[in-house]
Motif scaffolding. Structure first.
Motif, PDB file in Angstrom:
ATOM      1  N   VAL A   1     -30.308 -64.119 -34.893  1.00 50.65           N
ATOM      2  CA  VAL A   1     -31.345 -62.994 -34.921  1.00 50.65           C
ATOM      3  C   VAL A   1     -32.737 -63.439 -34.963  1.00 50.65           C
ATOM      4  O   VAL A   1     -33.156 -64.321 -35.901  1.00 50.65           O
ATOM      5  N   GLY A   2     -33.517 -63.472 -34.258  1.00 51.31           N
ATOM      6  CA  GLY A   2     -34.847 -63.910 -34.192  1.00 51.31           C
ATOM      7  C   GLY A   2     -34.919 -65.244 -33.717  1.00 51.31           C
ATOM      8  O   GLY A   2     -35.226 -66.434 -34.262  1.00 51.31           O
ATOM      9  N   CYS A   3     -34.554 -65.401 -32.307  1.00 53.40           N
ATOM     10  CA  CYS A   3     -34.211 -66.835 -31.773  1.00 53.40           C
ATOM     11  C   CYS A   3     -35.600 -67.462 -31.351  1.00 53.40           C
ATOM     12  O   CYS A   3     -35.456 -68.572 -30.996  1.00 53.40           O
ATOM     13  N   GLY A   4     -36.778 -66.686 -31.280  1.00 52.08           N
ATOM     14  CA  GLY A   4     -37.802 -67.421 -30.742  1.00 52.08           C
ATOM     15  C   GLY A   4     -37.740 -67.861 -29.475  1.00 52.08           C
ATOM     16  O   GLY A   4     -37.219 -67.169 -28.451  1.00 52.08           O
ATOM     17  N   SER A   5     -37.999 -69.197 -29.077  1.00 56.12           N
ATOM     18  CA  SER A   5     -37.876 -69.851 -27.523  1.00 56.12           C
ATOM     19  C   SER A   5     -36.475 -70.158 -27.203  1.00 56.12           C
ATOM     20  O   SER A   5     -36.473 -70.068 -26.020  1.00 56.12           O
ATOM     21  N   GLY A   6     -35.425 -70.091 -28.289  1.00 59.24           N
ATOM     22  CA  GLY A   6     -34.215 -70.247 -27.999  1.00 59.24           C
ATOM     23  C   GLY A   6     -33.579 -71.583 -27.997  1.00 59.24           C
ATOM     24  O   GLY A   6     -32.520 -71.895 -28.012  1.00 59.24           O
ATOM     25  N   VAL A   7     -34.373 -72.597 -28.511  1.00 62.17           N
ATOM     26  CA  VAL A   7     -34.164 -73.765 -28.795  1.00 62.17           C
ATOM     27  C   VAL A   7     -32.950 -73.945 -29.714  1.00 62.17           C
ATOM     28  O   VAL A   7     -31.877 -74.757 -29.672  1.00 62.17           O
ATOM     29  N   GLU A   8     -33.317 -73.401 -30.894  1.00 61.30           N
ATOM     30  CA  GLU A   8     -32.132 -73.243 -31.846  1.00 61.30           C
ATOM     31  C   GLU A   8     -30.890 -72.819 -31.308  1.00 61.30           C
ATOM     32  O   GLU A   8     -29.993 -73.386 -31.867  1.00 61.30           O
ATOM     33  N   ALA A   9     -30.889 -71.865 -30.641  1.00 61.44           N
ATOM     34  CA  ALA A   9     -29.660 -71.106 -30.301  1.00 61.44           C
ATOM     35  C   ALA A   9     -28.794 -72.115 -29.333  1.00 61.44           C
ATOM     36  O   ALA A   9     -27.635 -72.178 -29.386  1.00 61.44           O
ATOM     37  N   ALA A  10     -29.618 -72.749 -28.609  1.00 60.62           N
ATOM     38  CA  ALA A  10     -29.086 -73.817 -27.800  1.00 60.62           C
ATOM     39  C   ALA A  10     -28.407 -74.974 -28.323  1.00 60.62           C
ATOM     40  O   ALA A  10     -27.378 -75.602 -28.215  1.00 60.62           O
ATOM     41  N   ILE A  11     -29.278 -75.334 -29.482  1.00 58.38           N
ATOM     42  CA  ILE A  11     -28.543 -76.554 -30.395  1.00 58.38           C
ATOM     43  C   ILE A  11     -27.501 -75.896 -31.010  1.00 58.38           C
ATOM     44  O   ILE A  11     -26.287 -76.898 -31.158  1.00 58.38           O
ATOM     45  N   LEU A  12     -27.281 -74.996 -31.717  1.00 60.26           N
ATOM     46  CA  LEU A  12     -26.009 -74.453 -32.359  1.00 60.26           C
ATOM     47  C   LEU A  12     -25.051 -74.315 -31.380  1.00 60.26           C
ATOM     48  O   LEU A  12     -23.928 -74.546 -31.712  1.00 60.26           O
ATOM     49  N   ALA A  13     -25.361 -73.951 -30.220  1.00 63.94           N
ATOM     50  CA  ALA A  13     -24.247 -73.699 -29.094  1.00 63.94           C
ATOM     51  C   ALA A  13     -23.549 -75.215 -28.935  1.00 63.94           C
ATOM     52  O   ALA A  13     -22.411 -75.222 -28.819  1.00 63.94           O
ATOM     53  N   ARG A  14     -24.424 -76.044 -28.615  1.00 66.29           N
ATOM     54  CA  ARG A  14     -23.945 -77.600 -28.782  1.00 66.29           C
ATOM     55  C   ARG A  14     -23.101 -78.008 -30.019  1.00 66.29           C
ATOM     56  O   ARG A  14     -22.051 -78.689 -29.882  1.00 66.29           O
ATOM     57  N   CYS A  15     -23.835 -77.892 -31.024  1.00 65.87           N
ATOM     58  CA  CYS A  15     -23.209 -78.620 -32.231  1.00 65.87           C
ATOM     59  C   CYS A  15     -21.971 -77.931 -32.736  1.00 65.87           C
ATOM     60  O   CYS A  15     -21.006 -78.421 -33.320  1.00 65.87           O
ATOM     61  N   LEU A  16     -21.847 -76.440 -32.661  1.00 65.52           N
ATOM     62  CA  LEU A  16     -20.689 -75.842 -32.960  1.00 65.52           C
ATOM     63  C   LEU A  16     -19.588 -75.381 -31.910  1.00 65.52           C
ATOM     64  O   LEU A  16     -18.690 -74.892 -32.364  1.00 65.52           O
ATOM     65  N   ASP A  17     -20.187 -75.925 -30.781  1.00 67.30           N
ATOM     66  CA  ASP A  17     -19.074 -75.459 -29.704  1.00 67.30           C
ATOM     67  C   ASP A  17     -18.734 -74.184 -29.159  1.00 67.30           C
ATOM     68  O   ASP A  17     -17.530 -73.711 -29.526  1.00 67.30           O
ATOM     69  N   ALA A  18     -19.992 -73.260 -29.523  1.00 68.70           N
ATOM     70  CA  ALA A  18     -19.529 -71.831 -29.537  1.00 68.70           C
ATOM     71  C   ALA A  18     -20.419 -71.261 -28.508  1.00 68.70           C
ATOM     72  O   ALA A  18     -21.401 -71.810 -28.105  1.00 68.70           O
ATOM     73  N   MET A  19     -20.003 -69.991 -27.963  1.00 69.07           N
ATOM     74  CA  MET A  19     -20.693 -69.266 -27.330  1.00 69.07           C
ATOM     75  C   MET A  19     -21.827 -68.321 -28.052  1.00 69.07           C
ATOM     76  O   MET A  19     -21.521 -67.777 -29.225  1.00 69.07           O
TER      77      MET A  19
ATOM     78  N   SER B   1     -18.860 -57.807 -33.087  1.00 77.27           N
ATOM     79  CA  SER B   1     -19.058 -58.313 -31.998  1.00 77.27           C
ATOM     80  C   SER B   1     -18.884 -60.232 -32.130  1.00 77.27           C
ATOM     81  O   SER B   1     -18.655 -61.104 -31.275  1.00 77.27           O
ATOM     82  N   PHE B   2     -19.396 -60.463 -33.403  1.00 79.99           N
ATOM     83  CA  PHE B   2     -19.535 -61.853 -33.572  1.00 79.99           C
ATOM     84  C   PHE B   2     -18.760 -62.425 -34.786  1.00 79.99           C
ATOM     85  O   PHE B   2     -18.630 -61.944 -35.650  1.00 79.99           O
ATOM     86  N   ASP B   3     -18.474 -63.824 -34.707  1.00 81.73           N
ATOM     87  CA  ASP B   3     -17.900 -64.500 -35.791  1.00 81.73           C
ATOM     88  C   ASP B   3     -18.648 -65.084 -36.810  1.00 81.73           C
ATOM     89  O   ASP B   3     -18.485 -65.224 -38.118  1.00 81.73           O
ATOM     90  N   PHE B   4     -20.105 -65.086 -36.363  1.00 81.32           N
ATOM     91  CA  PHE B   4     -21.001 -65.719 -37.391  1.00 81.32           C
ATOM     92  C   PHE B   4     -22.802 -65.343 -36.910  1.00 81.32           C
ATOM     93  O   PHE B   4     -22.816 -64.936 -35.692  1.00 81.32           O
ATOM     94  N   ILE B   5     -23.403 -65.201 -37.887  1.00 84.43           N
ATOM     95  CA  ILE B   5     -24.610 -64.544 -37.610  1.00 84.43           C
ATOM     96  C   ILE B   5     -25.500 -65.640 -38.187  1.00 84.43           C
ATOM     97  O   ILE B   5     -25.342 -66.095 -39.510  1.00 84.43           O
ATOM     98  N   TYR B   6     -26.633 -66.013 -37.406  1.00 82.96           N
ATOM     99  CA  TYR B   6     -27.775 -67.137 -38.030  1.00 82.96           C
ATOM    100  C   TYR B   6     -29.070 -66.538 -37.870  1.00 82.96           C
ATOM    101  O   TYR B   6     -29.598 -65.811 -36.802  1.00 82.96           O
ATOM    102  N   CYS B   7     -29.632 -66.433 -39.113  1.00 84.60           N
ATOM    103  CA  CYS B   7     -31.052 -65.698 -39.060  1.00 84.60           C
ATOM    104  C   CYS B   7     -32.120 -66.725 -39.691  1.00 84.60           C
ATOM    105  O   CYS B   7     -31.922 -66.877 -40.937  1.00 84.60           O
ATOM    106  N   TYR B   8     -32.781 -67.585 -39.185  1.00 87.31           N
ATOM    107  CA  TYR B   8     -33.512 -68.749 -39.698  1.00 87.31           C
ATOM    108  C   TYR B   8     -35.176 -68.387 -39.698  1.00 87.31           C
ATOM    109  O   TYR B   8     -35.607 -68.539 -38.605  1.00 87.31           O
ATOM    110  N   HIS B   9     -35.734 -67.946 -40.743  1.00 86.94           N
ATOM    111  CA  HIS B   9     -37.294 -67.888 -40.977  1.00 86.94           C
ATOM    112  C   HIS B   9     -37.457 -66.709 -39.870  1.00 86.94           C
ATOM    113  O   HIS B   9     -38.290 -67.053 -39.450  1.00 86.94           O
ATOM    114  N   ALA B  10     -36.557 -65.593 -39.941  1.00 91.80           N
ATOM    115  CA  ALA B  10     -37.124 -64.508 -39.221  1.00 91.80           C
ATOM    116  C   ALA B  10     -37.136 -63.207 -39.852  1.00 91.80           C
ATOM    117  O   ALA B  10     -37.735 -62.262 -39.718  1.00 91.80           O
TER     118      ALA B  10
END
Length: 226
Positions: free
Chosen positions: A30-48, A82-91
């Motif tokens: 929530v509040g993904c900005g450019s989306g870089v964090e979302a992409a990193i989380l997808a890679r690190c957590l092996d999640a959609m 809908s989701f297993d986890f929610i991430y909201c960092y400085h948003a």
């Protein structure tokens, strides 16, 4: 993909992975900005990963690894559970109706689903020190603006200040939306600054963390697993 790296986000992902009580198959930022964090989380957590933001200035490379889309945190279009986890960092501090946003997060989170939510610490003596993109002069200017707002009694999000919440304020907001809320600020800073354990221990034991930590972080979940 090599440029989609950020040590802090990767370390947060490791904390999430170590403390999540269920496998994270899909995650909402929530509040993904450019989306870089979302992409990193997808890679690190092996999640959609799905990232939403009110700005659609998304990074094309990040969009290859996460679904980035326009979305209003106060009125999400996702179905319940809908989701297993929610991430909201400085948003959260930028959302005009944080209570509504948190209620929406609780709605779209699956039973037993978890969250990571953090904001700037409103009681911080100094901020922006760890910013990688700001210049020294910008950090000085931003702290001056913050202190000017404090002295005028307007260092709050509703007045347009980049204030965030104190740990107690954020915990109160989160507890109204989620039954299980845990302050993990110490864990965050101990992990980020693992090379300085003595310093982190001293400020924690003396209570100075209340004003020295520039941000506050919480994990938790919406309800026990069925």
């Amino acid at each position: 993909m090599n440029r989609l790296r950020d040590p802090k986000t990767e370390l947060v992902a490791s904390i999430i992975n170590d403390n999540a009580i269920r496998d994270i198959a899909n995650l909402l930022v929530v509040g993904c900005g450019s989306g870089v964090e979302a992409a990193i989380l997808a890679r690190c957590l092996d999640a959609m990963v799905v990232g939403i933001d009110v700005s659609e200035d998304f990074d094309p490379e990040s969009a290859k690894f996460a679904s980035l889309q326009y979305g209003d945190a106060m009125a999400m279009t996702f179905e319940d559970d809908s989701f297993d986890f929610i991430y909201c960092y400085h948003a959260l501090e930028h959302i005009p109706g944080p209570e509504r946003a948190l209620a929406e997060m609780g709605r779209v989170l699956k039973p037993g689903g978890g969250f990571w939510i953090g904001t700037p610490n409103r009681l911080r003596a100094l901020g922006y020190i760890g910013s990688k993109t700001a210049t020294f002069s910008e950090k000085v200017r931003w702290n001056y603006i913050d202190w000017k707002a404090r002295l005028s009694g307007k260092f709050r999000n509703e007045y347009g200040a980049h204030a965030g919440y104190s740990a107690k304020e954020l915990e109160s907001l989160l507890s109204a939306a989620f039954p299980i809320v845990t302050n993990v600020t110490d864990t965050y800073f101990s992990t980020i600054y693992s090379r300085h354990p003595t310093f982190i221990s001293v400020i924690r034991l003396t209570g100075l963390s209340r004003i020295i930590y520039p941000s506050v972080y919480f994990m938790g979940r919406n309800q026990p697993l069925p």
